[in-house]
Design an enzyme around this catalytic site. Sequence first.
Site, PDB file in Angstrom:
ATOM      1  N   LYS A   1      50.348  73.994  49.037  1.00  0.00           N
ATOM      2  CA  LYS A   1      50.767  73.799  47.645  1.00  0.00           C
ATOM      3  C   LYS A   1      51.701  74.926  47.221  1.00  0.00           C
ATOM      4  CE  LYS A   1      46.551  71.239  46.510  1.00  0.00           C
ATOM      5  NZ  LYS A   1      45.193  71.232  45.968  1.00  0.00           N
TER       6      LYS A   1
ATOM      7  N   GLN B   1      40.964  74.507  42.308  1.00  0.00           N
ATOM      8  CA  GLN B   1      40.724  73.860  43.601  1.00  0.00           C
ATOM      9  C   GLN B   1      39.255  73.449  43.717  1.00  0.00           C
ATOM     10  OE1 GLN B   1      43.168  73.137  45.772  1.00  0.00           O
ATOM     11  NE2 GLN B   1      41.814  72.270  47.312  1.00  0.00           N
TER      12      GLN B   1
ATOM     13  N   ASP C   1      46.208  67.906  37.963  1.00  0.00           N
ATOM     14  CA  ASP C   1      45.387  67.119  38.887  1.00  0.00           C
ATOM     15  C   ASP C   1      45.146  65.705  38.340  1.00  0.00           C
ATOM     16  OD1 ASP C   1      44.493  68.115  41.348  1.00  0.00           O
ATOM     17  OD2 ASP C   1      43.089  69.494  40.391  1.00  0.00           O
TER      18      ASP C   1
HETATM   19  N1  GUN Z   1      40.321  69.443  46.761  1.00  0.00           N
HETATM   20  C1  GUN Z   1      40.721  68.448  47.600  1.00  0.00           C
HETATM   21  N2  GUN Z   1      41.683  67.695  47.024  1.00  0.00           N
HETATM   22  C2  GUN Z   1      41.901  68.223  45.798  1.00  0.00           C
HETATM   23  C3  GUN Z   1      42.783  67.884  44.739  1.00  0.00           C
HETATM   24  O1  GUN Z   1      43.561  66.927  44.791  1.00  0.00           O
HETATM   25  N3  GUN Z   1      42.706  68.687  43.632  1.00  0.00           N
HETATM   26  C4  GUN Z   1      41.842  69.730  43.538  1.00  0.00           C
HETATM   27  N4  GUN Z   1      41.827  70.441  42.409  1.00  0.00           N
HETATM   28  N5  GUN Z   1      41.002  70.059  44.517  1.00  0.00           N
HETATM   29  C5  GUN Z   1      41.033  69.310  45.633  1.00  0.00           C
END
Ligand code: GUN
Length: 288
Positions: free
Chosen positions: A53, A97, A120
């Site tokens: 990311k 996350q 998200d």
């Molecule tokens: N953990 C795994 N996939 C995601 C996601 O799309 N967003 C977040 N915040 N955590 C994750």
Amino acid sequence: MTAKIINGKEISKQKRSELALEVESLKEKGICPGLAIILVGDSPASLSYIKGKQKAAEEIGLLFKLEHFSGNISEDFLLEVIDQYNQDDRFHGILVQLPLPAHINELHVIDRILPEKDVDGFHPINVGKLVTGQEGLVSCTPAGIIEMLKIEGVQLSGKHAVVVGRSNIVGKPIAQLLLKENATVTTCHSKTADLSYYTKQADILIVAIGRANLIKGSDVKKGAAVIDVGMNRLDSGKLTGDVLFDEAKEQAGFITPVPGGVGPMTITMLADNTVKAAKMIEAGKMKA
Ligand code: GUN
């Protein structure tokens, strides 16, 4: 028949260069979209996702900040950090996350992020907007799947889409997005009896259940578009999807590989959501 492989890496690359241009022109207007990611604990999987990311954010020219805390911080402390970023005008997107340590309630955390900064798309306000057809921020993996299907020219309207998995992150929102595209949608899950009865009827098959190689070639309708959201680490260390790729590609018309399919697109859509959030927040300030 051998399916066309949907190359998520290539589609992402193209989308990222378009986003980089958009960010450049926003910067000329004095707007620099900013993304803050908050990580609690040291999960290697989470660290690896965040690295991807961060790389995409920097490539596109976003302001990026990672807040990394130990796994024993309290829920109240985390909520205060979110409050700080909610108030910080430099950051238009906030992502915490997941998963979080067991002593922190994920729903409290998601609720605390301002909906307009919820890149998200997990906040109940954004989920509600999605269900009622209002403009909002949409969860990245489902948004990326729709974008890939459209780029490949896969017809959705009037087609039968079968979603395997009912998570808040993928299964539920992709079902809503497919409905919005006028597909007929069936959602299956871990308790569905005779799963293959449904998957064999799917013109579009989205598999997001987290079980390595669950879907075999014989479970796939000839010519279907198969989207594999699975990311399963085998004992051998190999990353594999929920679909047995080598078999399914002989049946399908289109198929995403793992890795290199949905994964890169999810990350790209996070940057896309950050740019969207920045535009909406800054436009709102101008009206005020
Ligand atoms: N953990 C795994 N996939 C995601 C996601 O799309 N967003 C977040 N915040 N955590 C994750």
